[in-house]
Write an enzyme that holds these catalytic residues in place. Structure first.
Site, PDB file in Angstrom:
ATOM      1  CB  CYS A  81       6.074  88.216 -60.074  1.00  0.00           C
ATOM      2  SG  CYS A  81       6.626  87.597 -61.675  1.00  0.00           S
ATOM      3  CG  HIS A 186       1.853  86.038 -60.483  1.00  0.00           C
ATOM      4  ND1 HIS A 186       1.829  87.406 -60.436  1.00  0.00           N
ATOM      5  CD2 HIS A 186       2.819  85.708 -61.368  1.00  0.00           C
ATOM      6  CE1 HIS A 186       2.726  87.896 -61.269  1.00  0.00           C
ATOM      7  NE2 HIS A 186       3.341  86.878 -61.850  1.00  0.00           N
ATOM      8  CD  GLU A 188      -0.991  88.059 -58.207  1.00  0.00           C
ATOM      9  OE1 GLU A 188      -0.385  87.446 -57.309  1.00  0.00           O
ATOM     10  OE2 GLU A 188      -0.428  88.593 -59.176  1.00  0.00           O
TER      11      GLU A 188
END
Lengths: 207, 267
Positions: A81, A186, A188
């Site tokens: 990001c 993202h 994650e």
């Protein structure tokens, strides 16, 4: 495999750390640039504003350390990001700010690039990637990933853009130059597909 | 193409999850952690977790508990309830929140949106607006629906968007928990007034309600609680119905049977 996550005070490190630990990586939350010395892989996470992020990387000595560990020693780096956007040369977020210049290009607001949809671009969007890119190994084309951003990375060399997503315009979803990677989304927070991205990054070896 | 999100809302009071009607008559639903685990294993699009008594009782957000919850959460997590300053936001983000939802504090200190957006980025800041309808007039409530701010929701939404909010979580207090459908008029007024995404909340009782909020009122996402807590309907069921209605949704890798409602696991 030792993976260092750079903690420069921007954003949510917890979810990146937990995702990597689930992949059995040995995770170091690096509070000091010297801690990159022990790592085999480096992750530059981040949410927030570009200028603030670069200011922190600069004042805390991360830039020199990244230069040595990533550029000179060739340790693979993944920017996520804002972390990806800071790999660029320049951003126009809140005035002009210089980036790390690891992947030449600039960061512009999506509406400046012609996007007329609601901003920020937030939610799950499908990603198209170049064939044979190791970062997307075992991931079907058009898999959805979680995005949340208002600015986008325009790489000078289109070959550095390895994946895109459509949001009124074509948005850079991932970049790569040699052993340096970045994702606008993202991983994650992108559930199983995101976990595969991190796994692919950990398993990436310099040819 | 960007997908329309279906977001389960988890309301948290003391040590468990609750759900009420019209922000009142709270009913215990079950513990928080198993619910987060279940939703995470089913790859929901996102989760919203709100501590409903923190603001009313002036409590600090509980970042220790959040740390445990976030350990189980690999989808985006928005956390709200009791946030009054930047320091608390830092703690919540470090504990594992991806976004924070601000509400009551903003009536006294709207600058918190500007400051938080500057420091953490607009994508991190969800402005939550709770709305009560008096006949044909709308007004914003604060402190979990207990105080009338006298603010007009469209004007307020526009101001919060201008100050740097990244999304608006728009809840109809009157429809909350009734399962009679979203307040489409309210949602439409706000979605046409702002250029940031609006999450519709309050009133979902069936999948058609969600389709209506998107197609008729322009919502970018739909949040819901009772429908998932108290009926057999699921987020993946909602997405299948929305897809059939021509709405782009994220196809979860997890496929679920119609009988796997969250309430079975929680009860």
């Amino acid at each position: 495999m030792k993976v260092a996550i750079i903690n420069y005070g921007m954003g949510n490190l917890g979810s990146v750390r937990r995702s990597l630990e689930n992949l059995d990586a040995d995770v170091i939350i690096a509070e000091h640039p010297k801690q990159l010395l022990d790592a085999n892989r480096v992750i530059l996470p981040g949410v927030g504003a570009f200028g603030e992020g670069m200011k922190k990387l600069c004042s805390e000595g991360w830039i020199e350390s990244l230069q040595v560990q990533v550029i000179e020693q060739g340790k693979p780096l993944l920017g996520i990001c804002l972390g990806m956007q800071m790999l660029s040369s320049l951003s126009e977020e809140n005035g002009l700010n210089k980036g790390l210049n690891f992947i030449p290009g600039k960061v512009l607001r999506l509406d400046q690039l012609g996007c007329c949809f609601r901003l920020p671009h937030v939610g799950w969007n499908d990603v198209n990637y170049q064939e044979n890119v190791s970062l997307f190994k075992k991931i079907p084309q058009q898999t959805d990933f979680y995005f949340v951003h208002s600015y986008a990375f325009i790489a000078d060399d289109p070959a550095n853009i390895i994946a895109t997503s459509a949001y009124d315009i074509s948005v850079t979803a991932a970049v790569r130059k040699n052993h340096i990677f970045g994702t606008q989304f993202h991983p994650e927070k992108s559930s199983k597909a995101g976990r595969q991205i991190l796994k692919n990054f950990i398993e990436f070896t310099v040819c | 193409m960007l997908k329309v999100r279906v977001i389960p809302t988890l309301l948290w009071k003391d040590f468990g999850l609750v759900k009420g009607v019209g922000f009142d008559s709270w009913r215990r639903v079950g513990p928080v952690l198993p619910a987060i685990k279940v939703y995470n294993s089913r790859e929901v699009d996102e989760l919203i977790l709100v501590d409903i008594i923190a603001s009313r009782e002036g409590n600090n957000p509980d970042h220790d508990s959040l740390n445990d919850f976030a350990d189980e959460c690999f989808v985006p997590l928005t956390v709200g309830g009791g946030i009054t300053d930047l320091k608390q936001i830092v703690f919540l983000l470090h504990a594992g929140a991806d976004k924070v939802s601000l509400n009551s504090v903003l009536f006294d200190n709207p600058n918190l949106v500007n400051d938080a957006a500057y420091q953490f980025g607009v994508q991190c800041i969800v402005a939550s607006i709770d709305v009560h309808r008096f006949e044909d007039r709308f007004t914003c409530l604060s402190h979990s629906g207990t105080r009338n701010s006298q603010y007009e929701p469209v004007v307020w939404a526009r101001e919060l968007a201008d100050r740097g909010a990244g999304e608006i979580l728009l809840t109809s207090v009157d429809r909350d928990g009734t399962m009679q459908g979203y307040d489409l008029e309210l949602i439409e007024k706000v979605t046409s007034a702002v250029k940031i995404p609006v999450i519709a909340s309050g009133g979902a009782g069936n999948y058609q309600h969600m389709i209506d909020a998107v197609k008729q009122a322009g919502a970018s996402a739909v949040a819901a609680a009772s429908i998932f807590h108290f009926t057999e309907q699921t987020p993946s069921g909602a997405k299948a119905a929305m897809k059939a209605a021509g709405i782009p949704v994220r196809q979860s890798l997890y496929s679920s049977s119609p009988s796997d409602g969250i309430q079975i696991i929680l009860n």
